[in-house]
Scaffold this active site. Sequence first.
Site, PDB file in Angstrom:
ATOM      1  N   VAL A  67       5.006 -22.992  20.106  1.00 64.96           N
ATOM      2  CA  VAL A  67       5.332 -22.639  21.497  1.00 64.96           C
ATOM      3  C   VAL A  67       4.123 -22.996  22.355  1.00 64.96           C
ATOM      4  O   VAL A  67       2.995 -22.588  22.059  1.00 64.96           O
ATOM      5  CB  VAL A  67       5.668 -21.137  21.602  1.00 64.96           C
ATOM      6  CG1 VAL A  67       5.838 -20.717  23.062  1.00 64.96           C
ATOM      7  CG2 VAL A  67       6.922 -20.819  20.805  1.00 64.96           C
ATOM      8  N   CYS A  87      -5.382 -26.247 -13.419  1.00 57.40           N
ATOM      9  CA  CYS A  87      -5.627 -27.672 -13.124  1.00 57.40           C
ATOM     10  C   CYS A  87      -5.395 -28.005 -11.651  1.00 57.40           C
ATOM     11  O   CYS A  87      -5.593 -29.138 -11.239  1.00 57.40           O
ATOM     12  CB  CYS A  87      -4.790 -28.575 -14.024  1.00 57.40           C
ATOM     13  SG  CYS A  87      -3.160 -28.985 -13.390  1.00 57.40           S
ATOM     14  N   HIS A 122       0.833  -1.205   0.000  1.00 63.88           N
ATOM     15  CA  HIS A 122       0.000   0.000   0.000  1.00 63.88           C
ATOM     16  C   HIS A 122       0.867   1.253   0.000  1.00 63.88           C
ATOM     17  O   HIS A 122       1.980   1.271   0.549  1.00 63.88           O
ATOM     18  CB  HIS A 122      -0.903   0.005   1.234  1.00 63.88           C
ATOM     19  CG  HIS A 122      -1.973  -1.054   1.172  1.00 63.88           C
ATOM     20  ND1 HIS A 122      -3.087  -0.939   0.376  1.00 63.88           N
ATOM     21  CD2 HIS A 122      -2.082  -2.259   1.790  1.00 63.88           C
ATOM     22  CE1 HIS A 122      -3.842  -2.016   0.515  1.00 63.88           C
ATOM     23  NE2 HIS A 122      -3.258  -2.840   1.366  1.00 63.88           N
ATOM     24  N   LYS A 170     -10.859  -1.559   3.248  1.00 64.70           N
ATOM     25  CA  LYS A 170     -10.581  -0.741   2.055  1.00 64.70           C
ATOM     26  C   LYS A 170     -11.543  -1.072   0.935  1.00 64.70           C
ATOM     27  O   LYS A 170     -11.460  -0.500  -0.146  1.00 64.70           O
ATOM     28  CB  LYS A 170      -9.136  -0.956   1.627  1.00 64.70           C
ATOM     29  CG  LYS A 170      -8.138  -0.502   2.705  1.00 64.70           C
ATOM     30  CD  LYS A 170      -6.710  -0.620   2.240  1.00 64.70           C
ATOM     31  CE  LYS A 170      -5.742  -0.223   3.341  1.00 64.70           C
ATOM     32  NZ  LYS A 170      -5.633  -1.225   4.417  1.00 64.70           N
TER      33      LYS A 170
HETATM   34  C1  LIG Z   1      -7.709 -11.157   3.068  1.00 65.84           C
HETATM   35  C2  LIG Z   1      -6.511 -10.359   3.511  1.00 65.84           C
HETATM   36  C3  LIG Z   1      -5.939  -9.449   2.625  1.00 65.84           C
HETATM   37  C4  LIG Z   1      -4.845  -8.696   3.032  1.00 65.84           C
HETATM   38  N1  LIG Z   1      -4.232  -7.882   2.129  1.00 65.84           N
HETATM   39  C5  LIG Z   1      -3.140  -7.181   2.482  1.00 65.84           C
HETATM   40  C6  LIG Z   1      -2.465  -6.389   1.524  1.00 65.84           C
HETATM   41  O1  LIG Z   1      -2.804  -6.388   0.358  1.00 65.84           O
HETATM   42  N2  LIG Z   1      -1.416  -5.641   1.933  1.00 65.84           N
HETATM   43  C7  LIG Z   1      -1.003  -5.630   3.224  1.00 65.84           C
HETATM   44  O2  LIG Z   1      -0.084  -4.879   3.535  1.00 65.84           O
HETATM   45  N3  LIG Z   1      -1.578  -6.426   4.153  1.00 65.84           N
HETATM   46  C8  LIG Z   1      -2.621  -7.218   3.806  1.00 65.84           C
HETATM   47  N4  LIG Z   1      -3.224  -8.039   4.711  1.00 65.84           N
HETATM   48  C9  LIG Z   1      -2.682  -8.110   6.064  1.00 65.84           C
HETATM   49  C10 LIG Z   1      -1.460  -9.020   6.150  1.00 65.84           C
HETATM   50  O3  LIG Z   1      -1.667 -10.248   5.467  1.00 65.84           O
HETATM   51  C11 LIG Z   1      -1.162  -9.301   7.624  1.00 65.84           C
HETATM   52  O4  LIG Z   1      -1.093  -8.078   8.299  1.00 65.84           O
HETATM   53  C12 LIG Z   1       0.165 -10.013   7.816  1.00 65.84           C
HETATM   54  O5  LIG Z   1       0.275 -11.136   6.959  1.00 65.84           O
HETATM   55  C13 LIG Z   1       0.307 -10.471   9.263  1.00 65.84           C
HETATM   56  O6  LIG Z   1       1.553 -11.113   9.374  1.00 65.84           O
HETATM   57  P1  LIG Z   1       2.041 -11.719  10.752  1.00 65.84           P
HETATM   58  O7  LIG Z   1       3.432 -12.177  10.527  1.00 65.84           O
HETATM   59  O8  LIG Z   1       1.817 -10.745  11.835  1.00 65.84           O
HETATM   60  O9  LIG Z   1       1.057 -12.950  10.994  1.00 65.84           O
HETATM   61  P2  LIG Z   1       1.156 -14.429  10.364  1.00 65.84           P
HETATM   62  O10 LIG Z   1       1.520 -14.403   8.952  1.00 65.84           O
HETATM   63  O11 LIG Z   1      -0.075 -15.162  10.745  1.00 65.84           O
HETATM   64  O12 LIG Z   1       2.386 -15.042  11.140  1.00 65.84           O
HETATM   65  C14 LIG Z   1       2.275 -15.528  12.445  1.00 65.84           C
HETATM   66  C15 LIG Z   1       2.981 -16.849  12.501  1.00 65.84           C
HETATM   67  O13 LIG Z   1       2.989 -17.313  13.856  1.00 65.84           O
HETATM   68  C16 LIG Z   1       2.850 -18.710  13.828  1.00 65.84           C
HETATM   69  N5  LIG Z   1       2.391 -19.137  15.153  1.00 65.84           N
HETATM   70  C17 LIG Z   1       1.171 -19.002  15.695  1.00 65.84           C
HETATM   71  N6  LIG Z   1       1.134 -19.532  16.922  1.00 65.84           N
HETATM   72  C18 LIG Z   1       2.378 -20.010  17.173  1.00 65.84           C
HETATM   73  C19 LIG Z   1       2.959 -20.696  18.260  1.00 65.84           C
HETATM   74  N7  LIG Z   1       2.261 -21.018  19.347  1.00 65.84           N
HETATM   75  N8  LIG Z   1       4.260 -21.052  18.181  1.00 65.84           N
HETATM   76  C20 LIG Z   1       4.997 -20.763  17.052  1.00 65.84           C
HETATM   77  N9  LIG Z   1       4.475 -20.136  16.003  1.00 65.84           N
HETATM   78  C21 LIG Z   1       3.184 -19.745  16.043  1.00 65.84           C
HETATM   79  C22 LIG Z   1       1.830 -18.942  12.718  1.00 65.84           C
HETATM   80  O14 LIG Z   1       1.864 -20.274  12.239  1.00 65.84           O
HETATM   81  C23 LIG Z   1       2.259 -17.921  11.690  1.00 65.84           C
HETATM   82  O15 LIG Z   1       3.156 -18.447  10.727  1.00 65.84           O
HETATM   83  C24 LIG Z   1      -4.327  -8.822   4.344  1.00 65.84           C
HETATM   84  C25 LIG Z   1      -4.885  -9.762   5.209  1.00 65.84           C
HETATM   85  C26 LIG Z   1      -5.962 -10.544   4.791  1.00 65.84           C
HETATM   86  C27 LIG Z   1      -6.516 -11.583   5.694  1.00 65.84           C
END
Ligand SMILES: Cc1cc2nc3c(=O)[nH]c(=O)nc-3n(C[C@H](O)[C@H](O)[C@H](O)COP(=O)(O)OP(=O)(O)OC[C@H]3O[C@@H](n4cnc5c(N)ncnc54)[C@H](O)[C@@H]3O)c2cc1C
Length: 477
Positions: free
Chosen positions: A175, A438, A51, A253
């Site tokens: 964890v 596919c 963005h 958005k």
């Molecule tokens: C439909 C949708 C569209 C989006 N579009 C955009 C976009 O276009 N642009 C943008 O900037 N953002 C977008 N976002 C937001 C973006 O995807 C998220 O903000 C971002 O991916 C979050 O990343 P994260 O690393 O915080 O979480 P995650 O990717 O969920 O990473 C957290 C990790 O922690 C791990 N975990 C959980 N519990 C434990 C545990 N107990 N022990 C060890 N590991 C654990 C999980 O397996 C996971 O891999 C969108 C989100 C959605 C749902």
Amino acid sequence: MKVHDVAIIGAGITGAALARELSRYRLSLLLLEKEAEPAFGVSKSNSGIVHAGTQNPPGSLKARLCAEGNRLISGPLSEELGLDFIRCGQLIAAFGPGDLPRLENIKAEGEAMGVEGLEIVDRAWLDANEPNLSREATAALHCPTAGMISPYRFVHALVENAVGNGVVLRELSPVTAISRGADGVFSLTAGGGNYKARSVVNAAGLYADDIARMAGLPPYPIRPRKGEEYLLDRKREHIANRIIFPLPSGKSKGILVIKTSDGNPMIGPTAHDTADREDLSTTDEGLDEVLEGARRLMPSVNKSDIIAYFAGLRPAAGDDFIVRHEEAVPGFFSAAGIQSPGLTAAPAIALMLKGLLAERGLRLEPKEDFRPLRERTVHLFKVPLPRTRELIEEDPAYGDIVCRCELVSAREVRDAIKRGARTLDGIKFRTRAQAGRCHGGFCTTRLMKIMQEELGLSAAEITKRGPGSEIIKDERK
Ligand SMILES: Cc1cc2nc3c(=O)[nH]c(=O)nc-3n(C[C@H](O)[C@H](O)[C@H](O)COP(=O)(O)OP(=O)(O)OC[C@H]3O[C@@H](n4cnc5c(N)ncnc54)[C@H](O)[C@@H]3O)c2cc1C
């Protein structure tokens, strides 16, 4: 037992960006991931938009970190890590003069965040530059700095470079317990292993509240917000030249027409709160909502263009990101509620966390042998024909096409495995093999054979996304 300087929980984009940022310094770093590979959480199911930094509440963390994240991704990170970021720009469409004050407002707020090049364009400009946009659109806010990226390949690039610079990655390591000793050192139980760390960062996405509870904190109010997205056939690649937005609703958005860095356009996402953190189903109502919203922007979007669909869950915790040191548990840091635009903001969140860790005493001594560069991956579907010929001359395995829908060669699959893919989904996210029309009907058996050769696995040990998702159920090794 070795005491790590920092343990990061979660290898999504937030944890990956932090791990890579901290790997510049003389630190012992641990990255714990519950799934079989990084980027299997929220970071795999999103729109892949970098963005510009508009459409965020003024004064919010989201607003500041999004604008900064865009600058980091489009600049140093793309150069160093060979990211496939494409700066295509975005339009926020107005439907009539009544929408103009809101466009002006978004423009002013974006400019206050330092977003460059914002311009309100008229119908004549839209005719010349975005011919498939609805005739009902009367003007738009053009944000030229927005772009697109493959979200999983972004995470993998960060993790690969972090691991190359000494970060210890432990996959299949959920964890399950955290305690803090009298000496201030944390003990973590994860996937049958025990670890120690002086600081812990909670980047666990949808499960950040569980991790907070384990650390003795009141959990953040995570309320997943589901987004359904629909992928269109690559033949519609040129439906839009930019990412097309409506005016934002209070909650999201809106439904967009999204260009993706891999060519297939997407439409979506919806935004509906849900109580179920595992519910990744798509629905008839979601499809209708997305089609209606997308057709309002681009009337030529057709249901028969849809080749695949998925849902993601935004790990919302209130209206803003939570990025802070938890005074109640010294040495414990939160990166929670990382909803949209978390993919864009992650590199800036990493810098903010680094600052918070340093304020709490983490010593940041640069490593002389830090290697910022990562070799760019090859994707035949992006390569012009003359270059494809050269590649095949270099290695005939580039001419051995495994996935014919998405043009993926045996060499790319082997490279993906060498760079860390351990599952069929891991190969799909890195290469696109199985992501076409596919859905892997033709290439899965071939991919499994390559995995057997490269990983020394039996066919029965190959999984889609980790233990419990074996492809062959009734065979022994
Ligand atoms: C439909 C949708 C569209 C989006 N579009 C955009 C976009 O276009 N642009 C943008 O900037 N953002 C977008 N976002 C937001 C973006 O995807 C998220 O903000 C971002 O991916 C979050 O990343 P994260 O690393 O915080 O979480 P995650 O990717 O969920 O990473 C957290 C990790 O922690 C791990 N975990 C959980 N519990 C434990 C545990 N107990 N022990 C060890 N590991 C654990 C999980 O397996 C996971 O891999 C969108 C989100 C959605 C749902």
